[in-house]
Write an enzyme that holds these catalytic residues in place. Sequence first.
Site, PDB file in Angstrom:
ATOM      1  N   LYS B  94       0.735  -1.252  -0.007  1.00  0.00           N
ATOM      2  CA  LYS B  94      -0.059   0.034  -0.035  1.00  0.00           C
ATOM      3  C   LYS B  94       0.859   1.232  -0.196  1.00  0.00           C
ATOM      4  O   LYS B  94       0.536   2.193  -0.397  1.00  0.00           O
ATOM      5  CB  LYS B  94      -0.793   0.083   1.150  1.00  0.00           C
ATOM      6  CG  LYS B  94      -1.963  -1.013   1.118  1.00  0.00           C
ATOM      7  CD  LYS B  94      -3.216  -0.993   0.193  1.00  0.00           C
ATOM      8  CE  LYS B  94      -4.100  -1.864   0.225  1.00  0.00           C
ATOM      9  NZ  LYS B  94      -5.063  -1.738  -0.977  1.00  0.00           N
ATOM     10  N   GLU B 116     -10.113   5.561   2.853  1.00  0.00           N
ATOM     11  CA  GLU B 116     -10.955   4.674   3.622  1.00  0.00           C
ATOM     12  C   GLU B 116      -9.872   3.495   3.856  1.00  0.00           C
ATOM     13  O   GLU B 116      -8.802   3.344   3.299  1.00  0.00           O
ATOM     14  CB  GLU B 116     -12.106   4.204   2.660  1.00  0.00           C
ATOM     15  CG  GLU B 116     -11.636   3.037   1.527  1.00  0.00           C
ATOM     16  CD  GLU B 116     -10.514   3.444   0.521  1.00  0.00           C
ATOM     17  OE1 GLU B 116     -10.467   4.950   0.228  1.00  0.00           O
ATOM     18  OE2 GLU B 116      -9.544   2.916  -0.206  1.00  0.00           O
ATOM     19  N   SER B 383       1.675  -9.602  -0.895  1.00  0.00           N
ATOM     20  CA  SER B 383       1.222  -8.236  -0.902  1.00  0.00           C
ATOM     21  C   SER B 383       1.365  -7.826   0.627  1.00  0.00           C
ATOM     22  O   SER B 383       1.463  -6.528   0.684  1.00  0.00           O
ATOM     23  CB  SER B 383       0.015  -7.977  -1.406  1.00  0.00           C
ATOM     24  OG  SER B 383      -0.783  -9.019  -0.830  1.00  0.00           O
TER      25      SER B 383
END
Lengths: 268, 404
Positions: B94, B116, B383
């Site tokens: 991210k 969010e 990830s």
Amino acid sequence: MNKLQATFQQLQATGRKALLPYVTGGYPDPETTVEILKRIDPRRCACVEVGIPFSDPIADGPVIQTSFSAALEKGFQLDALFAAIRQNRQDIDVPLLAMVSYSIVYRRTPRQFVETAKAAGFDGLIVPDLAFEEAEDLATIAREIECPLVLMVAPTSEEQRRRRIAALSEPFIYYQSLAGVTGERDKLPADLADHVRELREETGKPICVGFGIATPAHVAAVCEVADGAIVGSAIVRRMNEAVERGESPASIARTVTDFIAELTAALP
Amino acid sequence: MPATTANTSETAGRFGPFGGQYLPEVLMGAIRQLEHEYEQARNDPAFWAELDRYLTSYAGRPSPLYFARRLTEQLGGAKIYLKREDLNHTGAHKINNTLGQALLTKRMGKRRVIAETGAGQHGVATATACAVLGLECVVYMGTEDVRRQALNVYRMRLLGAECVPVESGQRTLKDAINEAMRDWMASVAHTHYIIGSVMGPHPFPTIVRDFQTVIGRETKEQILAAEGRLPDVILACVGGGSNAAGIFYPFIENESVRLIGVEAAGEGLEGTRHAATLARGHPGVLHGMHTVVLQDNDGQTLPVHSVAAGLDYPGVGPEHARWHAAGRAEYTSATDVEALDAFELLSRTEGIIPALETAHAVAHTVKLARELPADKLVVINLSGRGDKDCVEVSRLREQDRGRR
């Protein structure tokens, strides 16, 4: 020309002002919606905006969200609302405007949605989550079916956008008084009158103002510059309270129409 | 710098029929500004140089491509590599996107950021980028996710962000997005919305994908260095689909490479308790985009479920919808139970605790790698790391033992 278009032509010709009340459709049931619509006086209300409950309303504040969630939890079905309105349309005098998310319109396809809404007795629609770039096809279909599309102008809309929106929007322009979601506010934005005057000069179209308009005093102030005042959350809050108290459809309808009478009394 | 050019035509940002901009008028000005600013930024080498500096000296890139010897041996099939995005600062991919968008925020002269978050990884990565770049940060998070991911809530607050619990709807990721959009309706003049995945209105799917393609570009170089050839299969989990888009995109033209996205099958695809959008969804419009969504015949969004909060979303990025329709990528799914088993398997065999989201990609690899001969190369986009999930997994496993 349909009923809604005729109403606005007449308002413009006479210079009279009107209220545009918003109620959540099918809330808490279609019967209640019909009870409310039957009691609305078309001489004071240019139309009623019937909000179609949606699971993900990004333009709505907590009051309308609460009504949507409650309606959906009770099993709201679009076809049941349409059927109830169609069966009672001859007893409803006021023009009807469906306020609906594009997610719902798209699911049925724009043409089928507009045809169904028109057959149920709607005279126009507003799709608050669709700006003009993606709205042109829908506007064309809506015009063809004589259930025209009303578009919104926001305080953030620049002049070029305002003109494009005005060219598509029929029979009036919905001016959103503030950048934000629906909901009652204590005060009207200070620059509201200037924005509305500017928009009128640019477009020559009738302008109705919504978002944050909650009291008879607000309605009076808005109608000094605009052709109509749109009141949503202040009405739906009273619906929420009446539903919470478990009131009957007739009683909820009385609660709503009593408040609408207070608001229309403030019209010039 | 990404090599593609953005589409700036009026119905912009289409991926085949998917994508577009389905938004209230009040947000259109900001979206246009973002399109314009991003177009300038993506053609500005200085912008990418600054981002690169943050990615290397702050976020720890490049992330390693690791040969998982013990996992490979245990499964007895294809050779498995892990692209270690879990080793990035904040523990997931991210940060690649949030650093890029936070730099864009500054470029636009805005001082406040909203975001969010589902699992909390994007919230933490946004709070981190805002801390290091001196931006105000507010993160919306469903109360169900606040419960599941208490550690990440604490991290966000520690990083100086405000974490706002969202009580509406299903109280998960989609509702957090709704609430962020509502904030943005009122704050758009001075606030940028850092969307966490390759979703939402154009240009977000393109921006997020561009910032995440660093994963695929590095993977390509690293596998060529290690094996002298491209991999046969690349796997990634898909909720909105940003880590998958990031690793797939640089391989899209390499048609020999199978690209497999793994969605959340929750308690199984037969029922309704899943989040397998591409497997069970229809074309629809949600959160500003035309894509594939899970909704009923009236267009109401269906409730979704996954054990992984970050996959608990009823839509998917529009570019994935296009790759799915065009057959360029395959999409499959893994259940909650399969993901939990993979979570434990990778921990035991490799000493790597994967995020529950990532564990879905590992779960499908378990099935796939066994079927493939030993000379095939498989890359999993690892990830994120799973520290955040340990409390929830141990709770779920206790519950299971209780039932038995």
